[in-house]
Design an enzyme around this catalytic site. Structure first.
Site, PDB file in Angstrom:
ATOM      1  CD  GLU A 277       1.547  11.397  -4.472  1.00 18.06           C
ATOM      2  OE1 GLU A 277       1.479  10.564  -3.543  1.00 18.06           O
ATOM      3  OE2 GLU A 277       2.080  10.990  -5.876  1.00 18.06           O
ATOM      4  CB  CYS A 352       3.829  -1.611   0.009  1.00 20.75           C
ATOM      5  SG  CYS A 352       4.614  -0.659  -1.007  1.00 20.75           S
TER       6      CYS A 352
HETATM    7  N1  SAH Z   1      -0.344   7.414   1.371  1.00 23.19           N
HETATM    8  C1  SAH Z   1      -1.010   7.083   0.131  1.00 23.19           C
HETATM    9  C2  SAH Z   1      -0.260   6.739  -1.192  1.00 23.19           C
HETATM   10  C3  SAH Z   1       0.719   5.639  -0.811  1.00 23.19           C
HETATM   11  S1  SAH Z   1       1.498   5.344  -2.342  1.00 23.19           S
HETATM   12  C4  SAH Z   1      -2.289   6.153   0.308  1.00 23.19           C
HETATM   13  O1  SAH Z   1      -2.117   5.320   1.180  1.00 23.19           O
HETATM   14  O2  SAH Z   1      -3.079   6.046  -0.476  1.00 23.19           O
HETATM   15  C5  SAH Z   1       2.959   6.063  -2.509  1.00 23.19           C
HETATM   16  C6  SAH Z   1       2.790   7.329  -3.188  1.00 23.19           C
HETATM   17  O3  SAH Z   1       3.896   8.024  -3.360  1.00 23.19           O
HETATM   18  C7  SAH Z   1       2.211   7.211  -4.563  1.00 23.19           C
HETATM   19  O4  SAH Z   1       0.921   8.240  -4.557  1.00 23.19           O
HETATM   20  C8  SAH Z   1       3.011   7.891  -5.244  1.00 23.19           C
HETATM   21  O5  SAH Z   1       2.775   8.723  -6.503  1.00 23.19           O
HETATM   22  C9  SAH Z   1       4.058   8.910  -4.454  1.00 23.19           C
HETATM   23  N2  SAH Z   1       5.506   9.083  -4.710  1.00 23.19           N
HETATM   24  C10 SAH Z   1       6.428   8.281  -5.280  1.00 23.19           C
HETATM   25  N3  SAH Z   1       7.619   8.786  -5.206  1.00 23.19           N
HETATM   26  C11 SAH Z   1       7.472   9.853  -4.609  1.00 23.19           C
HETATM   27  C12 SAH Z   1       8.493  11.153  -4.293  1.00 23.19           C
HETATM   28  N4  SAH Z   1       9.607  11.087  -4.406  1.00 23.19           N
HETATM   29  N5  SAH Z   1       7.797  12.216  -3.689  1.00 23.19           N
HETATM   30  C13 SAH Z   1       6.338  12.301  -3.380  1.00 23.19           C
HETATM   31  N6  SAH Z   1       5.681  11.368  -3.579  1.00 23.19           N
HETATM   32  C14 SAH Z   1       6.160  10.359  -4.354  1.00 23.19           C
END
Ligand code: SAH
Length: 396
Positions: A277, A352
């Site tokens: 993340e 999403c």
């Molecule tokens: N799976 C989790 C979060 C999904 S939302 C849940 O269901 O709660 C998408 C997540 O991706 C967010 O927490 C955001 O901070 C993260 N994110 C965005 N760009 C990213 C990247 N390039 N690498 C890793 N994480 C990323």
């Protein structure tokens, strides 16, 4: 393609336009002119249009009570020309604030707290922020509520780094709403459309809330992502875990893991889980969440998912099952190419945004995968957003 109609868990019809007085001005609920059944059919058709070429699309899982599901509410503060303080939402694609006290989507307690704060401002001689001049005090209020625990976080986002009589303000707020469990002051003095600034200070409580989801306890801080519709999230994660058919022997990768929710739910049925993340606050939460749930077979890394995947592919790491849940933009090419190299047997893609999901799935299908199942879940009733889980398996 098989014609697909009807919906799982559909609700009673709602009146057209739905009696929402803000409907036309706000623009947040694009589908509010449809009955809930019509909305679900609309989303089903959209999913079939974008993903139906890969695989049969199962019937969308609807919400039994599709109201007040948002456990995270953000209100923008401003002033009318006459100098009256207003709070509400930005009209879609603009920065005009539509004054909203009650919203069909938002948690009702959160809405009440926001109205109380607005009413308290003049009593404390505090102003609302003005986006044009960059002056004024209160910019946003963010409320997060733990669906199962009832814990409530209030974040006061100010445009200035001075908070006159802050202790008295917090005391008065807690007197009105003793149900609030933590209050945070966040400073955002930049000309930006982001809600939260970097600096913040806990004014009351622990600075985080906890919630229970799929039988697990999660710590959520102000800046971490947490799904906004917990009732439907349980169905979403349930579908994702069911698709993976874990046996306890797998090495699982949870990409874009947020506070570690999917990985932690999967960790009960996997040998080992790795989560990655980008947001450091979310990773901090995820590590604590592993401890909170007594899990030792899961580890979290703060990194760009694409870079991390490329490094894993270089090291020839073994991954059996990949859960990926990227933001609306979907995954980047380095990530997807590395998926093809690492070649996990199963990829469970949660999205999403079905448009970018279709694009990414098309790439994976050209690079060794076929789609076995597609399940849309209605996470955002009355809006045109569609959440969807797809199961891909390695060919051969
Ligand atoms: N799976 C989790 C979060 C999904 S939302 C849940 O269901 O709660 C998408 C997540 O991706 C967010 O927490 C955001 O901070 C993260 N994110 C965005 N760009 C990213 C990247 N390039 N690498 C890793 N994480 C990323």
């Amino acid at each position: 393609m098989k014609k697909q109609q009807g919906t799982k868990g559909a609700t009673p019809k709602i009146a057209k336009g739905n009696g929402c007085e803000h409907y036309k001005k706000c623009g947040g609920c694009q589908l509010l002119n449809m009955s809930y059944e019509e909305q679900l059919s609309f989303k089903q058709v959209k999913t079939i249009r974008l993903l139906g070429r890969f695989c049969h699309v199962d019937e969308i899982i609807g919400m039994d009570k599709p109201y007040h599901y948002r456990n995270k509410v953000q209100a923008a503060f401003g002033c009318t020309r006459g100098g009256k303080i207003i709070s509400g939402v930005y009209q879609s694609s603009t920065h005009n604030i539509v004054s909203v006290d009650k919203c069909f989507l938002e948690d009702e307690k959160a809405d009440e707290i926001i109205v109380s704060i607005r009413k308290m401002l003049p009593e404390f001689k505090l102003t609302a922020y003005n986006e044009d001049t960059g002056r004024g005090f209160l910019r946003h209020v963010l409320v997060k509520r733990g669906f199962s625990t009832g814990e409530i976080m209030v974040v006061l986002v100010t445009g200035t780094n001075i908070f006159p009589s802050k202790a008295a303000f917090v005391k008065a707020l807690l007197k009105k709403h003793p149900e609030i469990t933590t209050v945070i002051w966040n400073i955002n003095d930049k000309r930006t459309s982001l809600v939260l600034g970097e600096k913040q200070q806990v004014l009351f409580g622990d600075g985080y809330i906890e919630d229970i989801l799929c039988g697990k306890r999660f710590r959520i801080s102000a800046k971490s992502f947490y799904q906004i519709n917990p009732v439907q999230t349980e169905k979403l994660y349930g579908t994702a875990i069911e698709f993976a058919k874990l046996t306890g022997k797998e090495r699982v990768f949870d990409a874009y893991c947020g506070i570690g929710t999917i990985g932690l739910v999967a960790s009960d049925k996997a040998k080992e889980v790795i989560g990655v993340e980008l947001n450091p606050d979310a990773v901090k939460d995820a590590k604590i969440n592993a401890k909170l749930n007594g899990k030792e077979n899961i580890s979290f890394y703060c990194d760009d998912a694409g870079k991390f995947m490329v490094a894993m592919a270089k090291e020839k790491e073994k991954v059996d099952v990949l859960f990926m849940d990227p933001p609306r933009a979907g995954s980047d090419l380095p990530f997807l190419k590395s998926v093809a190299t690492l070649a996990p047997k199963k990829v469970v893609y949660i999205s999403c945004n079905v448009e970018t999901q279709a694009r990414d799935i098309a790439f994976l299908c050209k690079n060794g995968y076929k789609v076995k199942k597609i399940q849309p879940v209605d996470m955002f009733p009355h809006t045109n957003h569609v959440e969807c889980v797809a199961l891909l398996e390695r060919k051969g």
